[in-house]
Design an enzyme around this catalytic site. Structure first.
Site, mmCIF file in Angstrom:
data_model
loop_
_atom_site.group_PDB
_atom_site.id
_atom_site.type_symbol
_atom_site.label_atom_id
_atom_site.label_comp_id
_atom_site.label_asym_id
_atom_site.label_seq_id
_atom_site.Cartn_x
_atom_site.Cartn_y
_atom_site.Cartn_z
ATOM 1 N N HIS A 10 3.081 7.499 -28.403
ATOM 2 C CA HIS A 10 2.444 8.136 -29.865
ATOM 3 C C HIS A 10 3.263 8.018 -30.907
ATOM 4 C CE1 HIS A 10 -1.455 10.154 -29.144
ATOM 5 N NE2 HIS A 10 -1.365 10.541 -27.875
ATOM 6 N N HIS A 63 -4.712 61.708 -45.771
ATOM 7 C CA HIS A 63 -5.338 61.407 -44.681
ATOM 8 C C HIS A 63 -5.742 62.646 -43.831
ATOM 9 C CE1 HIS A 63 -3.559 57.578 -45.483
ATOM 10 N NE2 HIS A 63 -4.073 57.034 -44.163
ATOM 11 N N GLN A 94 2.349 9.198 -23.349
ATOM 12 C CA GLN A 94 2.895 9.999 -24.704
ATOM 13 C C GLN A 94 3.810 9.338 -25.511
ATOM 14 O OE1 GLN A 94 1.110 12.899 -25.012
ATOM 15 N NE2 GLN A 94 -0.094 11.697 -23.688
ATOM 16 N N GLU A 147 3.002 20.756 -23.593
ATOM 17 C CA GLU A 147 1.956 20.341 -24.509
ATOM 18 C C GLU A 147 0.993 19.960 -23.153
ATOM 19 O OE1 GLU A 147 -0.405 17.884 -27.722
ATOM 20 O OE2 GLU A 147 1.516 17.299 -26.775
ATOM 21 N N HIS A 148 1.158 18.869 -22.397
ATOM 22 C CA HIS A 148 0.455 18.556 -21.345
ATOM 23 C C HIS A 148 1.105 18.576 -20.204
ATOM 24 C CE1 HIS A 148 -0.735 16.010 -24.960
ATOM 25 N NE2 HIS A 148 -2.003 16.387 -24.680
ATOM 26 N N ASP A 159 -7.471 13.639 -23.540
ATOM 27 C CA ASP A 159 -7.487 13.209 -24.933
ATOM 28 C C ASP A 159 -8.789 12.926 -25.518
ATOM 29 O OD1 ASP A 159 -4.657 13.789 -25.371
ATOM 30 O OD2 ASP A 159 -4.165 11.562 -25.128
#
Length: 451
Positions: A280, A438, A277, A345-346, A379
């Site tokens: 990235h 109404h 990670q 996230e993961h 992924d």
């Protein structure tokens, strides 16, 4: 070296709160910049988009048509793939398609005790814009992960946009477009792509001639209904600002991984998974929580050792140094509690009995269970989507899925018996709210039935 924190230390609370701020950016600077660019796109359309490409991608398109990717380009790119790459893409496609096909939202109809018909209809959106990053790296996997759920949903028009520095687009991205049946693509990235998706180019929202069945759209680019796909902070901010003009999947930030591990975990696995990670982006984060002090030290040492062998070691090192952490806790109950606050996230669970902890995990984009389930498999080709909530937003966002490319409408059809029985209660509620018309709209029908 990566920071090692201990839950028993007096400074832990302050240190942990720093970790929770991992996704924060100075939005006071970014929002005005993004908003100004979006307003320029809305006002100047094609010329604004061409200027963006000239400025950021270092090539000189003359007209909007120059930004288009032809179907011939995608066909050639796919056919030029070697057999191993083509097989890998096909396996990924098949697995992702199968998973998402199991999660197609379904409508329903039922009749209540008064023979009223009630239900819900689920329909695909007409046009979906998928954004694929392409500045620092290329991501054919992201194209698969975004185009396939849209295709499963039944979206007829799927449009891809990606930055193309020096007018070059990666051949694998083109090949993935062909494999997914994406026939329309544009060589533009960042805020420009999001603005194009949201506002269209040369667009007239409606004119009378559109009622003619033979009407052909004449504008350069018609706005989409939903935008999906990851991107940098400028892309994420642009998506946030156009939400409401179009729908979006989520506001995703830098990639991140959380790992819960005990003494049975392999320190080599953990170290390389954290680096997977970190490589990235310098803004990415990797956080290990363990109840084993020896494992914490071993992982820290192996991260240092493995870092130097990575092609993207400069990026990974900065990510690890600034946003990486190893937290030592007293037990795994504390580990899951802290990880729920982080909402990664993961999340990898590398313990002797990973499924025993699953019930305690409340917030995570995707959960990877067991020593042989690295995040990287998710992924590319496990099947579930890799477009996931980041920065703690897993508390309220979900992974990208077929439902993001669908709309729902409610179906209501009352019988004469139904309005006769329920009108008085409806009138009471409308009266309480002071909405006289109404109230009268249901009482008028009730009167006619009784007459």
């Amino acid at each position: 070296m990566i920071k090692i924190l201990n839950i028993c230390d007096s400074s832990f609370e302050a240190d942990f709160n720093v970790i929770l701020e991992r996704a924060n950016t100075d939005m006071d600077i970014i929002i005005p910049q993004v908003l100004q660019t979006l307003q320029d796109i809305k006002a100047r359309g094609e010329e604004a988009l061409l200027d963006i490409v000239r400025q950021y991608d270092s090539w000189n398109p003359k007209t909007f048509d120059d930004l288009k990717i032809s179907e011939e380009e995608t066909f050639k790119a796919y056919n030029a793939l070697d057999s191993q790459t083509k097989e890998a893409l096909q396996i990924a496609y098949d697995r992702i398609y199968k998973f998402h096909a199991m999660n197609i939202p379904k409508g329903f109809l039922y009749h209540d005790e008064y023979a009223n018909m009630l239900g819900q209809n689920v329909l695909p959106v007409g046009r979906a814009g998928i954004y694929i990053p392409g500045g620092k790296a290329f991501y054919p996997s992201s194209l698969l992960m975004n185009a396939i759920p849209a295709k499963v949903a039944g979206v007829k028009e799927i449009i891809m946009a990606s930055p193309t520095p020096h007018n070059h687009i990666n051949e694998l991205v083109l090949a993935a477009m062909y494999l997914c049946g994406v026939k329309e693509g544009y060589k533009i990235g960042g805020i420009g792509a999001i603005g194009m998706f949201a506002y269209g180019v040369g667009t007239t929202r409606w004119n009378k001639s559109m009622l003619d069945s033979s009407y052909v759209q004449s504008q350069s680019f018609k706005k989409v209904d939903v935008i999906s796909g990851p991107g940098n902070i400028y892309v994420a901010t642009a998506k946030k600002l156009v939400f409401g003009e179009v729908n979006i999947d989520m506001i995703a930030g830098p990639s991140e991984i959380g790992i819960i591990a005990d003494s049975h975990a392999n320190s080599d696995y953990i170290a390389i998974d954290m680096l997977s990670q970190a490589e990235h982006d310098v803004m990415a984060s990797a956080i290990l929580i363990t109840d084993d002090k020896n494992l914490a030290v071993a992982v820290a040492q192996k991260i240092d050792k493995k870092l130097n062998k990575l092609a993207r070691k400069v990026i990974a090192k900065r990510s690890i140094d600034e946003r990486g952490a190893i937290i030592v806790v007293e037990n795994l109950m504390q580990a899951t509690a802290l990880m729920n606050v982080i909402a990664p996230e993961h999340l990898e669970i590398l313990t002797q009995e990973p499924f025993a902890l699953l019930g305690d995990i409340k917030t995570a984009g995707a959960v990877f269970l067991g020593h042989y389930t690295p995040e990287a498999i998710g992924d590319y080709l496990a099947g579930p989507n890799h477009t996931l909530p980041t920065g703690g937003s897993a508390c309220f966002f979900s992974p990208l899925g077929v439902e993001h490319f669908c709309t729902r409408n409610s179906l209501i059809s009352f019988s004469k018996q139904g309005i006769a029985n329920l009108a008085p209660y409806c009138a009471t509620l409308a009266g309480i709210e002071g909405l006289e018309a109404h109230k009268l709209s249901v009482l008028l029908r009730l009167k006619h039935i009784k007459d």
